[in-house]
Design an enzyme around this catalytic site. Structure first.
Site, PDB file in Angstrom:
ATOM      1  N   ASP A  19       9.251   1.538   7.114  1.00 34.57           N
ATOM      2  CA  ASP A  19       9.656   1.005   5.861  1.00 34.57           C
ATOM      3  C   ASP A  19      10.160   1.724   4.711  1.00 34.57           C
ATOM      4  O   ASP A  19      10.419   2.842   4.647  1.00 34.57           O
ATOM      5  CB  ASP A  19       7.173   1.507   5.531  1.00 34.57           C
ATOM      6  CG  ASP A  19       7.089   0.950   4.180  1.00 34.57           C
ATOM      7  OD1 ASP A  19       7.753  -0.012   3.801  1.00 34.57           O
ATOM      8  OD2 ASP A  19       6.682   1.379   3.673  1.00 34.57           O
ATOM      9  N   SER A  20       9.639   0.846   3.427  1.00 33.55           N
ATOM     10  CA  SER A  20      10.384   2.188   2.301  1.00 33.55           C
ATOM     11  C   SER A  20       9.812   3.211   2.030  1.00 33.55           C
ATOM     12  O   SER A  20       9.850   4.453   0.886  1.00 33.55           O
ATOM     13  CB  SER A  20       9.970   1.293   1.171  1.00 33.55           C
ATOM     14  OG  SER A  20       8.746   1.020   0.596  1.00 33.55           O
ATOM     15  N   CYS A  52       7.112  -3.767   6.379  1.00 38.74           N
ATOM     16  CA  CYS A  52       7.363  -3.838   4.354  1.00 38.74           C
ATOM     17  C   CYS A  52       6.838  -5.101   4.601  1.00 38.74           C
ATOM     18  O   CYS A  52       8.050  -5.852   4.012  1.00 38.74           O
ATOM     19  CB  CYS A  52       8.917  -3.334   3.558  1.00 38.74           C
ATOM     20  SG  CYS A  52       9.354  -3.473   2.519  1.00 38.74           S
ATOM     21  N   GLU A 100       3.462   7.402  -2.882  1.00 40.10           N
ATOM     22  CA  GLU A 100       4.465   8.362  -2.231  1.00 40.10           C
ATOM     23  C   GLU A 100       4.643   9.790  -2.743  1.00 40.10           C
ATOM     24  O   GLU A 100       4.815   9.920  -1.638  1.00 40.10           O
ATOM     25  CB  GLU A 100       6.113   7.716  -2.448  1.00 40.10           C
ATOM     26  CG  GLU A 100       6.705   6.398  -1.683  1.00 40.10           C
ATOM     27  CD  GLU A 100       6.693   6.573  -0.355  1.00 40.10           C
ATOM     28  OE1 GLU A 100       7.124   7.466  -0.177  1.00 40.10           O
ATOM     29  OE2 GLU A 100       6.587   5.643   0.650  1.00 40.10           O
ATOM     30  N   CYS A 148       1.649  -5.418   0.090  1.00 37.17           N
ATOM     31  CA  CYS A 148       2.507  -4.480  -0.214  1.00 37.17           C
ATOM     32  C   CYS A 148       1.677  -3.580   0.490  1.00 37.17           C
ATOM     33  O   CYS A 148       0.601  -3.490   0.740  1.00 37.17           O
ATOM     34  CB  CYS A 148       3.349  -3.670  -0.922  1.00 37.17           C
ATOM     35  SG  CYS A 148       3.540  -2.059  -1.482  1.00 37.17           S
ATOM     36  N   HIS A 172       1.959  -0.295   1.375  1.00 34.37           N
ATOM     37  CA  HIS A 172       1.295   1.048   0.600  1.00 34.37           C
ATOM     38  C   HIS A 172      -0.209   0.476   0.269  1.00 34.37           C
ATOM     39  O   HIS A 172      -1.114   1.361  -0.030  1.00 34.37           O
ATOM     40  CB  HIS A 172       1.725   0.713  -0.470  1.00 34.37           C
ATOM     41  CG  HIS A 172       3.764   1.913  -0.102  1.00 34.37           C
ATOM     42  ND1 HIS A 172       4.279   1.731   0.623  1.00 34.37           N
ATOM     43  CD2 HIS A 172       3.810   3.263  -0.195  1.00 34.37           C
ATOM     44  CE1 HIS A 172       5.859   2.177   0.297  1.00 34.37           C
ATOM     45  NE2 HIS A 172       5.243   2.979   0.115  1.00 34.37           N
TER      46      HIS A 172
END
Length: 259
Positions: free
Chosen positions: A10-11, A73, A151, A183, A185
């Site tokens: 993932d990012s 992602c 993040e 997403c 996240h």
């Protein structure tokens, strides 16, 4: 090959929401998780940059012997997975916003989609959306700034609350009854969203469906790990290891990797 790990990238830390579902369904499977936090978020980057990062992550995981790769992602899936599937023999599992169940079950005929710019502007997303959104009001909202805050470990911060309030406003005005999280996240925002949304609005993310698809593909390719020994789960990040460790409730060690 059966005991080789599943690779997940993932990012950043968001794809751990997918890892949790896979680990829960397939506890015997060894996994390698790769968090490209130094380049997060992918959602604001151009298509070629997203493809280049996805290739870099894929080649690292293949080099580690991964038998299957989960592109955890939404932005990387919608922009790069077709190219990855063409260029590498390993099976890939992608992530798309779960528009279909929301569209089919909506009573108010209005649904909200919270996603990154890179996902909402992609051809794959628009093709899926047009398939299921006939007769529906679809309120698309770019969650600008949310990935960066997650993040940084600021999931419960006032900054996140203020952004969510702003992003949910047009959805509530449209009388949505489903909110699709586009997403990986964003599932970490579900406790906040449950506080902020009326009780009748259902929140949908892709985690469980991705875990089931992972199992199905492993079975199809005869790659399911049938051993009952304790699985090995390895986590790498090129960001702050403590933030990834914290999101995993400090249950696992996280190694810094300069990649």
């Amino acid at each position: 090959m059966q005991t080789n790990p599943i690779g997940i990238f993932d990012s950043g830390i968001g794809g751990t929401s997918i890892w949790q579902e896979i680990h829960s369904l397939l506890p015997n499977e060894n996994t390698i998780y790769l968090a490209d936090s130094a380049n997060a978020p992918y959602g604001i980057k151009g298509k070629q940059a997203i493809i280049d990062l996805s290739v870099k992550n894929t080649e690292y995981l293949i080099h580690q012997g991964c038998k299957l790769i989960v592109v955890a992602c939404n932005t990387a899936t919608t922009n790069a997975i077709s190219l990855l599937r063409k260029n590498y023999e390993v099976p890939f599992i992608g992530i798309e916003p779960a528009i279909k169940p929301a569209a089919l079950n909506s009573k108010t005929k209005a649904i909200g989609i919270l996603a990154t710019k890179g996902t909402l502007s992609s051809e794959l997303f628009n093709n899926t959306s047009s398939l299921y959104s006939h007769g529906l009001q679809v309120v698309e909202q770019v969650g600008e700034g949310l990935v960066e805050l997650i993040e940084m470990g600021k999931v419960n911060s006032e900054e996140v609350r203020m952004l969510l309030k702003e992003y949910l406003k047009p959805m509530l005005e449209a009388n949505i009854d489903y909110l699709v999280l586009g997403c990986t996240h964003y599932p970490y925002l579900i406790p906040l969203l449950l506080e902020m949304l009326p009780k009748h609005i259902k929140i949908i993310d892709s985690g469980e469906a991705v875990a089931r698809q992972t199992k199905a593909v492993l079975e199809k390719h005869h790659l399911l790990n049938t051993q009952t020994t304790k699985s090995k789960n390895t986590f790498f990040t090129n960001g702050n290891p403590e933030i990834l460790k914290g999101i995993l409730d400090n249950r696992f060690e996280v190694d810094y990797l300069n990649f």
